[in-house]
Design an enzyme around this catalytic site. Sequence first.
Site, PDB file in Angstrom:
ATOM      1  N   CYS A  75     -21.930 -15.961  -0.083  1.00  0.00           N
ATOM      2  CA  CYS A  75     -21.232 -15.009   0.112  1.00  0.00           C
ATOM      3  C   CYS A  75     -21.854 -13.401   0.074  1.00  0.00           C
ATOM      4  O   CYS A  75     -21.624 -13.556  -1.090  1.00  0.00           O
ATOM      5  CB  CYS A  75     -20.213 -15.543   1.200  1.00  0.00           C
ATOM      6  N   GLN A 167      -5.088  -8.396  -3.034  1.00  0.00           N
ATOM      7  CA  GLN A 167      -5.447  -7.321  -2.350  1.00  0.00           C
ATOM      8  C   GLN A 167      -7.097  -8.134  -2.378  1.00  0.00           C
ATOM      9  O   GLN A 167      -7.119  -7.844  -3.338  1.00  0.00           O
ATOM     10  CB  GLN A 167      -6.219  -6.196  -2.682  1.00  0.00           C
ATOM     11  N   PHE A 194       8.223  -4.845   0.202  1.00  0.00           N
ATOM     12  CA  PHE A 194       7.317  -5.682  -0.169  1.00  0.00           C
ATOM     13  C   PHE A 194       6.360  -5.080  -1.144  1.00  0.00           C
ATOM     14  O   PHE A 194       5.101  -4.917  -0.959  1.00  0.00           O
ATOM     15  CB  PHE A 194       7.166  -5.452   0.969  1.00  0.00           C
ATOM     16  N   ASP A 239       4.794  -1.740   1.859  1.00  0.00           N
ATOM     17  CA  ASP A 239       3.588  -2.735   1.890  1.00  0.00           C
ATOM     18  C   ASP A 239       3.740  -4.041   2.537  1.00  0.00           C
ATOM     19  O   ASP A 239       3.659  -4.773   2.117  1.00  0.00           O
ATOM     20  CB  ASP A 239       2.452  -1.983   0.562  1.00  0.00           C
ATOM     21  N   CYS A 265      -1.859  -3.231   7.001  1.00  0.00           N
ATOM     22  CA  CYS A 265      -2.405  -3.900   7.215  1.00  0.00           C
ATOM     23  C   CYS A 265      -2.787  -4.705   8.534  1.00  0.00           C
ATOM     24  O   CYS A 265      -3.981  -5.183   8.926  1.00  0.00           O
ATOM     25  CB  CYS A 265      -2.699  -4.962   6.247  1.00  0.00           C
TER      26      CYS A 265
END
Length: 307
Positions: A75, A167, A194, A239, A265
């Site tokens: 990929c 991440q 978080f 977060d 996000c």
Amino acid sequence: MKKCPFFGICGGCKYDFASANYREQKLSELHDLPITADAHWVNPGLRRRGDFCFAGGQFGLFETRSKNIVPVRSCPNMVPEINAILPRVATLPWGGAGSCMITACENGIDIVINADVPYFSPEFKTAVEKVGAVRVVWNDKIVAQTAKPFIKFGDVSIEYPAGAFLQPGKQGENILREMVVAAVGDSQHVADLFCGLGNFTFATHADGFDIVGTGVKRDLFKNPLTVGMLKKYDCVIMDPPRAGAMAQCRELVKSNVPRVIYVSCNPQTFKRDMEILMRGGYQLRELIPVDQFVGSAHWELFSVFEK
């Protein structure tokens, strides 16, 4: 490369990160947000984790809007370490169906398999031991391990728990951490909510809170830090997962915490939480997008609220 060879075939990306108008298309996802500065763009080819799938002996990525599997063996959005091991992983004697998360850690590849069958065959175990991963886990059971995988946040090394949130790329992770550290500034008492494995915790010398990972174990969805607990902090970092931090925001607006740094996000839950904070007396000072999820419709949003 003017076009990803799998774009429109595999369902991994909504936008072709190799196309000339990629940035314009991706920014359209944020048309209704009060962005305060230009986006930070992450380079393609740096994704250190990939969520692959298998079924019927086939391995790869799901086809767009289908359960058919595209046999991806390399990929262009993945780091070279993942692409190097993909052909060997693909030829394992797969049984059942499920997902296969491949993560490039500091000391090698970690593979976490979630399958619809509880067992793996002796042939699978024998083949896995030759794949070259530092750890392979099947439904929480270690199939093979040569070392404990670890990751690094800046200069801090952390043992990586199988399947834990991470991440997708270091470049975006570093961008977010640098912005958070700058926004914390001269704050003396910081809470990192978080906090996960600690991308922001160590760099800001914060008290961490989360269900797993660094710091105090606390389910912030069910039990947010209360007004009394927030009294000691002059800065809060949040977060949260895609569900956002609604319960915690409702406590924050009742507190005297002067600065909230919110990394999100999910633009939809961010807008909801932003409205709670602003109705409660906070003002939005910064809102900066980071293209952490290259090719997808998802963004990381860095924001600072003050009152």
